[in-house]
Design a protein around this motif. Structure first.
Motif, PDB file in Angstrom:
ATOM      1  N   LYS A 199      -3.682 -11.844  -4.236  1.00 53.52           N
ATOM      2  CA  LYS A 199      -5.002 -11.454  -4.745  1.00 53.52           C
ATOM      3  C   LYS A 199      -5.528 -10.227  -4.005  1.00 53.52           C
ATOM      4  N   GLU A 200      -5.272 -10.165  -2.683  1.00 50.27           N
ATOM      5  CA  GLU A 200      -5.777  -9.059  -1.868  1.00 50.27           C
ATOM      6  C   GLU A 200      -5.047  -7.757  -2.153  1.00 50.27           C
ATOM      7  N   TYR A 201      -3.727  -7.827  -2.338  1.00 48.63           N
ATOM      8  CA  TYR A 201      -2.924  -6.609  -2.435  1.00 48.63           C
ATOM      9  C   TYR A 201      -2.379  -6.319  -3.828  1.00 48.63           C
ATOM     10  N   GLY A 202      -2.562  -7.258  -4.744  1.00 50.60           N
ATOM     11  CA  GLY A 202      -2.105  -7.012  -6.104  1.00 50.60           C
ATOM     12  C   GLY A 202      -0.626  -7.221  -6.321  1.00 50.60           C
ATOM     13  N   ARG A 242       6.866  -2.628  -4.756  1.00 53.52           N
ATOM     14  CA  ARG A 242       6.534  -3.773  -5.595  1.00 53.52           C
ATOM     15  C   ARG A 242       6.906  -5.039  -4.823  1.00 53.52           C
ATOM     16  N   ARG A 266       0.813  -1.217   0.000  1.00 49.31           N
ATOM     17  CA  ARG A 266       0.000   0.000   0.000  1.00 49.31           C
ATOM     18  C   ARG A 266       0.842   1.261   0.000  1.00 49.31           C
TER      19      ARG A 266
END
Length: 297
Positions: free
Chosen positions: A52-55, A36, A32
């Motif tokens: 999946k949650e944080y990309g 990366r 966030r």
């Protein structure tokens, strides 16, 4: 996760190894903040769920997670777990580029910190031992306190990155100093929780309204984080949260082993460790450390 503001910072490629109750939100704060992030967890489904949650990305081994990262963070269980994610053909050290920095947030021994720092240097890497205080809520809220040992130049590089999940990141000395400082922290907590347990049990036997009493004395010299945050739940006999007794016994074992080496005398800490063994014998392994009061009821 609690919403927090992040200071503007250069985006860096980083890795995070270990997605337990601490590592999952810590890695999330890094993502966030704009870094990366590639993650690894022994249970691959946790890595996939985090990505999946944080990309971010997930990798099947520590080595692959660490490839190309400027900083590799880890938060695992103990000395052996730490060795398993750092050394060997699939360990992070084998995948890290020259000059990369490994930051270990595991509460482990000072000896393994020094061991892995030496192994890292042989590969042209840096190693910072960086145990944390603040528990799961501190990790969720991005408000951990981080105690570091290692090279000052490497520390300066990782400090702004680690502030994504911390309120303070402090260098306290050479390799092992962070782990030794965490031991000091745990000694303090053990004594505080035992004192608070005895005080509440005494007040209850005396027929006092202990919530009212804590409200008064919590404004004076007896005030502590433990009193403010655990006193009321101890009175209510609620312990199904927080820092587990099993974890505290692991930490106090590290403390007592180190005391044998350096000659420190820790009579109260040794006694409280045995009191925690009693709680384990009662089946309280996963209860919060404040369950110590159950011995006195």
């Amino acid at each position: 996760m609690t919403t927090r503001a992040y200071d503007p910072i250069e985006s860096r490629p980083v890795a995070f190894l270990g997605l337990g109750v601490m590592g999952h939100p810590m890695a999330g704060h890094l993502a966030r903040a704009g870094h990366r992030v590639t993650v690894y967890n022994r249970t691959a489904s946790k890595s996939a769920a985090w990505a999946k949650e944080y990309g971010g990305a997930s990798a099947p081994t520590p080595r692959e997670a660490a490839a190309g990262a400027d900083v590799v963070f880890a938060c695992v269980g103990n000395d052996d777990d730490l060795r398993s994610v750092t050394i060997g053909a699939d360990g992070a050290f084998a995948g890290m580029k020259p000059g990369a920095i490994f930051v270990d947030h595991t509460t482990a021994s000072a000896a393994v910190a020094r061991e892995l720092a030496a192994a890292a240097r042989e590969r042209g890497l840096e190693f910072i031992d960086a145990p944390v205080s603040g528990g799961n809520l501190g990790a969720i809220n991005g408000a951990l306190t981080v105690m570091c040992g290692g090279n000052a130049e490497a520390f300066e590089k990782i400090q702004p990155v680690a502030l994504a999940f911390s309120k303070a990141v402090t260098l306290l000395g050479e390799s092992g100093a962070g782990q030794l400082a965490k031991m000091v922290n745990q000694i303090c907590i053990a004594g505080l929780v035992q004192g608070l347990s005895e005080a509440i049990a005494f007040g209850e036997k005396a027929g006092l309204d202990m919530k009212a009493v804590l409200g008064v004395i919590g404004k004076g010299a007896a005030q502590s984080w433990q009193m403010d945050n655990r006193g009321p739940t101890m009175i209510d006999n609620k312990f199904d949260f927080g820092f587990a007794v099993d974890w505290m016994r692991k930490d106090l074992g590290l403390v007592l082993d180190e005391a044998k080496r350096n000659g420190a005398r820790l009579p109260v800490t040794a006694l409280v460790d045995q009191f925690y063994a009693d709680i384990q014998a009662q089946g309280g392994n996963r209860q919060d450390t404040s369950s110590l009061i159950k011995r006195l009821r």
